[in-house]
Design a protein around this motif. Sequence first.
Motif, PDB file in Angstrom:
ATOM      1  N   GLY A 106      -4.150  -0.971  -3.441  1.00 16.00           N
ATOM      2  CA  GLY A 106      -4.450  -1.579  -2.154  1.00 16.00           C
ATOM      3  C   GLY A 106      -4.966  -0.571  -1.154  1.00 16.00           C
ATOM      4  O   GLY A 106      -4.836   0.647  -1.352  1.00 16.00           O
ATOM      5  N   PHE A 107      -5.566  -1.102  -0.085  1.00 17.23           N
ATOM      6  CA  PHE A 107      -6.152  -0.261   0.954  1.00 17.23           C
ATOM      7  C   PHE A 107      -6.082  -1.029   2.261  1.00 17.23           C
ATOM      8  O   PHE A 107      -6.704  -2.082   2.405  1.00 17.23           O
ATOM      9  N   VAL A 108      -5.261  -0.534   3.200  1.00 19.15           N
ATOM     10  CA  VAL A 108      -5.152  -1.165   4.514  1.00 19.15           C
ATOM     11  C   VAL A 108      -5.239  -0.092   5.596  1.00 19.15           C
ATOM     12  O   VAL A 108      -5.016   1.086   5.328  1.00 19.15           O
ATOM     13  N   VAL A 109      -5.588  -0.515   6.813  1.00 16.29           N
ATOM     14  CA  VAL A 109      -5.672   0.436   7.910  1.00 16.29           C
ATOM     15  C   VAL A 109      -4.359   0.434   8.691  1.00 16.29           C
ATOM     16  O   VAL A 109      -3.596  -0.527   8.642  1.00 16.29           O
ATOM     17  N   LYS A 110      -4.115   1.539   9.419  1.00 15.46           N
ATOM     18  CA  LYS A 110      -2.813   1.731  10.061  1.00 15.46           C
ATOM     19  C   LYS A 110      -2.525   0.742  11.183  1.00 15.46           C
ATOM     20  O   LYS A 110      -1.371   0.571  11.551  1.00 15.46           O
ATOM     21  N   ASP A 111      -3.569   0.092  11.730  1.00 13.17           N
ATOM     22  CA  ASP A 111      -3.262  -0.866  12.794  1.00 13.17           C
ATOM     23  C   ASP A 111      -2.940  -2.269  12.242  1.00 13.17           C
ATOM     24  O   ASP A 111      -2.844  -3.229  12.971  1.00 13.17           O
ATOM     25  N   ARG A 152      -3.779  -6.893  -6.072  1.00 12.84           N
ATOM     26  CA  ARG A 152      -4.591  -5.943  -5.311  1.00 12.84           C
ATOM     27  C   ARG A 152      -4.718  -6.452  -3.874  1.00 12.84           C
ATOM     28  O   ARG A 152      -4.974  -7.628  -3.654  1.00 12.84           O
ATOM     29  N   VAL A 153      -4.548  -5.546  -2.909  1.00  8.73           N
ATOM     30  CA  VAL A 153      -4.618  -5.913  -1.495  1.00  8.73           C
ATOM     31  C   VAL A 153      -5.647  -5.021  -0.808  1.00  8.73           C
ATOM     32  O   VAL A 153      -5.515  -3.796  -0.825  1.00  8.73           O
ATOM     33  N   ILE A 154      -6.666  -5.640  -0.211  1.00  7.03           N
ATOM     34  CA  ILE A 154      -7.710  -4.864   0.459  1.00  7.03           C
ATOM     35  C   ILE A 154      -7.981  -5.458   1.828  1.00  7.03           C
ATOM     36  O   ILE A 154      -8.115  -6.681   1.963  1.00  7.03           O
ATOM     37  N   SER A 178       0.127   2.426  -5.935  1.00  2.00           N
ATOM     38  CA  SER A 178      -0.279   3.164  -4.735  1.00  2.00           C
ATOM     39  C   SER A 178      -0.971   2.228  -3.760  1.00  2.00           C
ATOM     40  O   SER A 178      -1.801   1.413  -4.158  1.00  2.00           O
ATOM     41  N   LEU A 179      -0.628   2.380  -2.482  1.00  2.03           N
ATOM     42  CA  LEU A 179      -1.259   1.617  -1.405  1.00  2.03           C
ATOM     43  C   LEU A 179      -1.750   2.624  -0.372  1.00  2.03           C
ATOM     44  O   LEU A 179      -0.954   3.375   0.191  1.00  2.03           O
ATOM     45  N   ASP A 194       4.037  -7.352   3.646  1.00  2.82           N
ATOM     46  CA  ASP A 194       3.534  -8.311   2.661  1.00  2.82           C
ATOM     47  C   ASP A 194       2.597  -7.622   1.668  1.00  2.82           C
ATOM     48  O   ASP A 194       2.631  -7.908   0.467  1.00  2.82           O
ATOM     49  N   ALA A 195       1.766  -6.689   2.175  1.00  2.00           N
ATOM     50  CA  ALA A 195       0.866  -5.933   1.289  1.00  2.00           C
ATOM     51  C   ALA A 195       1.671  -5.134   0.273  1.00  2.00           C
ATOM     52  O   ALA A 195       1.320  -5.073  -0.910  1.00  2.00           O
ATOM     53  N   VAL A 196       2.776  -4.525   0.720  1.00  2.00           N
ATOM     54  CA  VAL A 196       3.643  -3.762  -0.186  1.00  2.00           C
ATOM     55  C   VAL A 196       4.195  -4.677  -1.275  1.00  2.00           C
ATOM     56  O   VAL A 196       4.173  -4.338  -2.470  1.00  2.00           O
TER      57      VAL A 196
END
Length: 201
Positions: A100-105, A123-125, A78-79, A113-115
Amino acid sequence: MIRLLLADDQALVRGALAALLDLEPDLTVVAQVGRGDEVVAAARESQAQVCLLDIEMPGIDGIDAAAQVTAELPGVRSLIVTTFGRPGYLRRAIDAGASGFVVKDTPAAQLADAVRRVHAGLRVIDPTLATESLTSGENPLTPRESDVLAAALSGGTVAAIAAQVHLSQGTVRNHLSSAIGKTGTSTRAEAARVAHERGWI
């Protein structure tokens, strides 16, 4: 190909994300849902490998959806992809099993790349959020205080909150009083607002 599920209650956002991610040669969007409580069934049916989840959705939120995915589909990652970059949300998402946790912008290339990194087991933060999370400290609220404050967000009476969280009115008052002290506020409405802004509820 990495198989993706998109969960966002805004169809326009979902469509834009799908269009961007489908441009990548190794990514394909195999399912889209608008509710958090549809994620697990859709991921299972579509054999998605990575679920991109918004936080605020009908049914259940993206953090609870991530917890369900972790529990019921252990091979699926899950991201969290959200507008709401709140440190408390980040901590809750990681605790729920999100990778992972990223913002929409986030730029499209970075999101892709995070995917890939999440799919690979990394883990991508978002770095800004990670820093804020470290400096903002732990959520001081107990689970029950969080439940009571979440119910207080709608501005209901103590009796209404008590009915919603299945506690006595006296217990609700005690939890509210404690939460007000921990948030450094003077009313339950302010305490609920502060806790919500920090992502604790």
